[in-house]
Scaffold this motif. Structure first.
Motif, PDB file in Angstrom:
ATOM      1  N   ARG A  77      34.923  42.197  41.587  1.00  0.00           N
ATOM      2  CA  ARG A  77      35.550  43.618  41.345  1.00  0.00           C
ATOM      3  C   ARG A  77      35.341  44.066  40.080  1.00  0.00           C
ATOM      4  NH1 ARG A  77      39.989  47.108  42.315  1.00  0.00           N
ATOM      5  NH2 ARG A  77      40.845  47.497  40.293  1.00  0.00           N
ATOM      6  N   ALA A  79      36.038  43.151  37.206  1.00  0.00           N
ATOM      7  CA  ALA A  79      37.256  42.993  36.374  1.00  0.00           C
ATOM      8  C   ALA A  79      37.035  43.151  35.085  1.00  0.00           C
ATOM      9  CB  ALA A  79      38.179  41.917  36.942  1.00  0.00           C
ATOM     10  N   ILE A 153      45.686  46.351  36.127  1.00  0.00           N
ATOM     11  CA  ILE A 153      45.475  44.956  36.072  1.00  0.00           C
ATOM     12  C   ILE A 153      44.209  45.030  37.375  1.00  0.00           C
ATOM     13  CG2 ILE A 153      46.006  42.519  36.674  1.00  0.00           C
ATOM     14  CD1 ILE A 153      48.935  43.305  35.545  1.00  0.00           C
ATOM     15  N   ASP A 154      43.162  44.139  37.315  1.00  0.00           N
ATOM     16  CA  ASP A 154      42.527  43.895  38.309  1.00  0.00           C
ATOM     17  C   ASP A 154      42.562  42.741  39.180  1.00  0.00           C
ATOM     18  OD1 ASP A 154      40.431  46.092  37.659  1.00  0.00           O
ATOM     19  OD2 ASP A 154      40.198  45.073  35.827  1.00  0.00           O
ATOM     20  N   LEU A 176      49.648  46.905  38.427  1.00  0.00           N
ATOM     21  CA  LEU A 176      48.381  46.391  39.311  1.00  0.00           C
ATOM     22  C   LEU A 176      47.653  47.933  39.554  1.00  0.00           C
ATOM     23  CD1 LEU A 176      49.912  43.992  42.230  1.00  0.00           C
ATOM     24  CD2 LEU A 176      48.735  43.508  39.936  1.00  0.00           C
ATOM     25  N   ALA A 180      43.668  46.098  43.309  1.00  0.00           N
ATOM     26  CA  ALA A 180      43.901  44.701  42.758  1.00  0.00           C
ATOM     27  C   ALA A 180      43.768  43.442  43.500  1.00  0.00           C
ATOM     28  CB  ALA A 180      45.065  44.910  41.790  1.00  0.00           C
TER      29      ALA A 180
END
Ligand code: SAM
Length: 223
Positions: A77, A79, A153-154, A176, A180
């Motif tokens: 991701r 992230a 938010i990842d 999110l 996500a």
């Protein structure tokens, strides 16, 4: 080339923590495990705060497989912002933080009822050389995650009291980012959460992880 997860300080710490968890949890959880299934379920559902306080010496960690998956998803991701519900002694946090380190940095906000657990989690993240990536919040997640959570938010890991999965998801949903990722452990104990994610109009695509010894759910915020 070696990942942070497989580097000597992190790999040997995790080997030690998983081994200690197997030994410690078997002893700490023995009285609870001896109760009839209905009684165990009632304790977890009716008063999770009391249950977790009564087993505060137990790790209750993610499995080694789920730890590896958390690392892989966080990397895939790319992230930057991760939220974790249920720090305990930091085993899952180490996996998430190793992935952030290898992906170029970021921040994990992790939250835990028990101050004694947070102290030990901090020690473990320090031993792993990853503590700079983690913000520890002590208290009930419904309070500690109510404010100062960044947008975008990842990835969220749900691994605390099961009745709180859905209320926490609702709290975090506005934060999110598109695409996500959500990972929830022991999701069979939170049917309302799984049902919410399964409704097409809520915009998630979900995949139960077909592990016989665990019941995890993976979801992507797809729309
Ligand atoms: C299953 S353990 C977490 C294990 C951890 N993710 C790991 O892999 O090492 C669940 C933890 O969540 C904490 N917890 C449960 N409900 C909570 C709540 N409402 N707020 C904060 N922490 C909570 C418990 O005290 C317990 O330590």
């Amino acid at each position: 080339m070696t990942t942070t997860l497989h580097s000597p300080p992190v790999a040997s710490l995790l080997t030690h923590l998983f081994a200690d968890a197997r030994k410690t949890d078997a002893a700490v959880l023995a009285p609870f495990s001896a109760l009839p299934a209905e009684e165990r379920r009632a304790r977890l559902d009716n008063d999770p705060r009391a249950f977790y306080a009564s087993v505060a010496e137990a790790y209750l960690p993610v499995s080694e497989k789920l730890g590896q998956l958390l690392y892989a998803l966080t990397r895939a991701r790319r992230a930057r912002t991760v939220v974790e519900f249920g720090t305990s002694f930091g085993i899952s946090t180490v996996h998430l933080a190793a992935a952030l380190r290898d992906g170029g940095g970021g921040r994990i906000i992790t939250t835990e009822y028990e101050a004694s657990k947070v102290r030990r989690a901090k020690e473990h993240l320090t031993q792993a050389g990853l503590v700079d990536l983690v913000e520890f919040r002590v208290g009930d997640a419904l309070e500690t995650l109510r404010t100062d959570v960044p947008d975008g938010i990842d990835l969220v890991l749900f691994d605390g009291a099961k009745p709180l999965y859905l209320p926490l998801l609702r709290l975090l949903e506005p934060k999110l980012g598109p695409g996500a990722l959500l990972v929830a452990d022991n999701v069979k104990m939170s049917p309302a959460f799984a049902a919410h994610l399964a409704r097409p109009e809520h915009g998630y695509v979900t995949v139960p992880l077909p592990w016989e010894d665990d019941d995890c759910l993976f979801a992507v915020r797809a729309a």
